[in-house]
Design a protein around this motif. Structure first.
Motif, PDB file in Angstrom:
ATOM      1  N   UNK A  78       0.811  -1.217   0.000  1.00 56.44           N
ATOM      2  CA  UNK A  78       0.000   0.000   0.000  1.00 56.44           C
ATOM      3  C   UNK A  78       0.850   1.276   0.000  1.00 56.44           C
ATOM      4  N   UNK A  79       1.829   1.331  -0.906  1.00 59.66           N
ATOM      5  CA  UNK A  79       2.699   2.507  -0.995  1.00 59.66           C
ATOM      6  C   UNK A  79       2.254   3.413  -2.138  1.00 59.66           C
ATOM      7  N   UNK A  80       2.393   4.701  -1.932  1.00 58.34           N
ATOM      8  CA  UNK A  80       2.164   5.683  -2.988  1.00 58.34           C
ATOM      9  C   UNK A  80       3.500   6.041  -3.623  1.00 58.34           C
ATOM     10  N   UNK A  81       3.594   5.918  -4.940  1.00 63.40           N
ATOM     11  CA  UNK A  81       4.838   6.132  -5.660  1.00 63.40           C
ATOM     12  C   UNK A  81       4.652   7.317  -6.605  1.00 63.40           C
ATOM     13  N   UNK A  82       5.509   8.310  -6.491  1.00 64.35           N
ATOM     14  CA  UNK A  82       5.395   9.503  -7.324  1.00 64.35           C
ATOM     15  C   UNK A  82       6.173   9.343  -8.627  1.00 64.35           C
ATOM     16  N   UNK A  83       5.723  10.062  -9.647  1.00 61.10           N
ATOM     17  CA  UNK A  83       6.449  10.117 -10.916  1.00 61.10           C
ATOM     18  C   UNK A  83       7.882  10.577 -10.650  1.00 61.10           C
ATOM     19  N   UNK A  84       8.845   9.841 -11.177  1.00 62.80           N
ATOM     20  CA  UNK A  84      10.257  10.143 -10.951  1.00 62.80           C
ATOM     21  C   UNK A  84      10.905   9.263  -9.911  1.00 62.80           C
ATOM     22  N   UNK A  85      10.117   8.489  -9.170  1.00 60.05           N
ATOM     23  CA  UNK A  85      10.677   7.600  -8.154  1.00 60.05           C
ATOM     24  C   UNK A  85      11.328   6.380  -8.798  1.00 60.05           C
ATOM     25  N   UNK A  86      12.447   5.937  -8.212  1.00 59.15           N
ATOM     26  CA  UNK A  86      13.111   4.705  -8.672  1.00 59.15           C
ATOM     27  C   UNK A  86      12.980   3.597  -7.631  1.00 59.15           C
ATOM     28  N   UNK A  87      12.038   3.735  -6.702  1.00 61.84           N
ATOM     29  CA  UNK A  87      11.873   2.760  -5.627  1.00 61.84           C
ATOM     30  C   UNK A  87      11.690   1.338  -6.155  1.00 61.84           C
ATOM     31  N   UNK A  88      10.959   1.189  -7.241  1.00 56.47           N
ATOM     32  CA  UNK A  88      10.565  -0.150  -7.699  1.00 56.47           C
ATOM     33  C   UNK A  88      11.337  -0.612  -8.931  1.00 56.47           C
ATOM     34  N   UNK A  89      12.559  -0.146  -9.068  1.00 56.19           N
ATOM     35  CA  UNK A  89      13.433  -0.599 -10.154  1.00 56.19           C
ATOM     36  C   UNK A  89      14.166  -1.868  -9.728  1.00 56.19           C
ATOM     37  N   UNK A  90      14.277  -2.833 -10.638  1.00 59.85           N
ATOM     38  CA  UNK A  90      15.095  -4.050 -10.460  1.00 59.85           C
ATOM     39  C   UNK A  90      14.633  -4.926  -9.306  1.00 59.85           C
ATOM     40  N   UNK A  91      13.350  -5.230  -9.275  1.00 65.84           N
ATOM     41  CA  UNK A  91      12.837  -6.223  -8.343  1.00 65.84           C
ATOM     42  C   UNK A  91      12.935  -7.604  -8.996  1.00 65.84           C
ATOM     43  N   UNK A  92      12.649  -8.656  -8.214  1.00 66.09           N
ATOM     44  CA  UNK A  92      12.711 -10.018  -8.732  1.00 66.09           C
ATOM     45  C   UNK A  92      11.631 -10.862  -8.088  1.00 66.09           C
ATOM     46  N   UNK A  93      11.075 -11.804  -8.840  1.00 62.36           N
ATOM     47  CA  UNK A  93      10.147 -12.778  -8.277  1.00 62.36           C
ATOM     48  C   UNK A  93      10.912 -13.794  -7.438  1.00 62.36           C
TER      49      UNK A  93
END
Length: 215
Positions: free
Chosen positions: A179-194
């Motif tokens: 339940x996170x809010x992610x703003x345009x320009x954020x790199x929080x969710x780059x390069x995740x993995x299953x």
């Protein structure tokens, strides 16, 4: 029904097109992509473009071998790729794959990313992806979605493509999110993995670009 569209991007970035040449799918060639399809032994059902990137000999071959040829003027409001996608969406297929849409000119690449938004903004059920030798890209609006591991795509990134994405939750990932809010320009969710064969992502507002890729 599936429709595959091949643009004029660098051939070095194309995957093996034959693996997407399944029974019942339709191929559309865009500008020089028509010639590339013919050379790959794939018959385009339709050809779109102003064909300003082909030689006279290549144009003669296209005219001889493609029955449904839609030639437009160079001075127009849409790119050749968008014209082809517009036609494809009118056929109401389950999925449209865009090839030859990356590499080369960055303005064309960003334009192709923008047209991924069409089915989202128009509330269409058709799933549209950009596919190259290294990446898969698609856009989604609010909802809950399942995503499967691709053997040749290690990383999965989630990129806001609207001012914000609200309530993003990632389950089944190495780096989960709740339940996170992610703003345009954020790199929080780059390069995740299953962590397993499947995962889910969900959000309540915004538009999300999903990129599966490998090094």
């Amino acid at each position: 029904m599936m429709i595959n569209i091949l643009g004029g991007g660098p051939q070095s970035l194309l995957p093996d097109l034959k693996q997407y040449d399944s029974t019942g799918c339709k191929w559309l060639g865009v500008d020089r992509g028509v010639f590339t399809l013919l050379n790959a032994g794939i018959q385009p059902h339709y050809a779109f473009g102003d064909f300003d990137s082909v030689s006279d000999d290549e144009w003669d071959k296209i005219e001889r071998e493609v029955g449904n040829l839609i030639k437009v003027k160079p001075e127009k409001d849409e790119t050749d790729m968008e014209l082809a996608l517009n036609w494809a969406l009118l056929q109401k297929p389950q999925q449209v794959n865009l090839f030859g849409a990356t590499g080369g000119r960055l303005d064309h690449f960003f334009g192709n990313v923008q047209i991924l938004l069409k089915p989202v903004l128009e509330n269409l059920e058709t799933h549209v992806e950009i596919i190259d030798e290294q990446n898969h890209l698609f856009a989604k609006g609010p909802g809950s979605y399942s995503i499967s591991r691709r053997p040749d795509r290690t990383y999965i990134s989630f990129i806001p493509i609207s001012p914000s994405v609200e309530g993003l939750t990632l389950d089944g990932f190495k780096y989960p999110l709740s339940d996170r809010n992610i703003s345009l320009g954020s790199t929080l969710c780059i390069s995740n993995e299953l962590v397993g064969e499947h995962g889910t992502f969900s959000f309540s507002e915004g538009i999300l670009l999903v990129v599966s890729s490998r090094d």
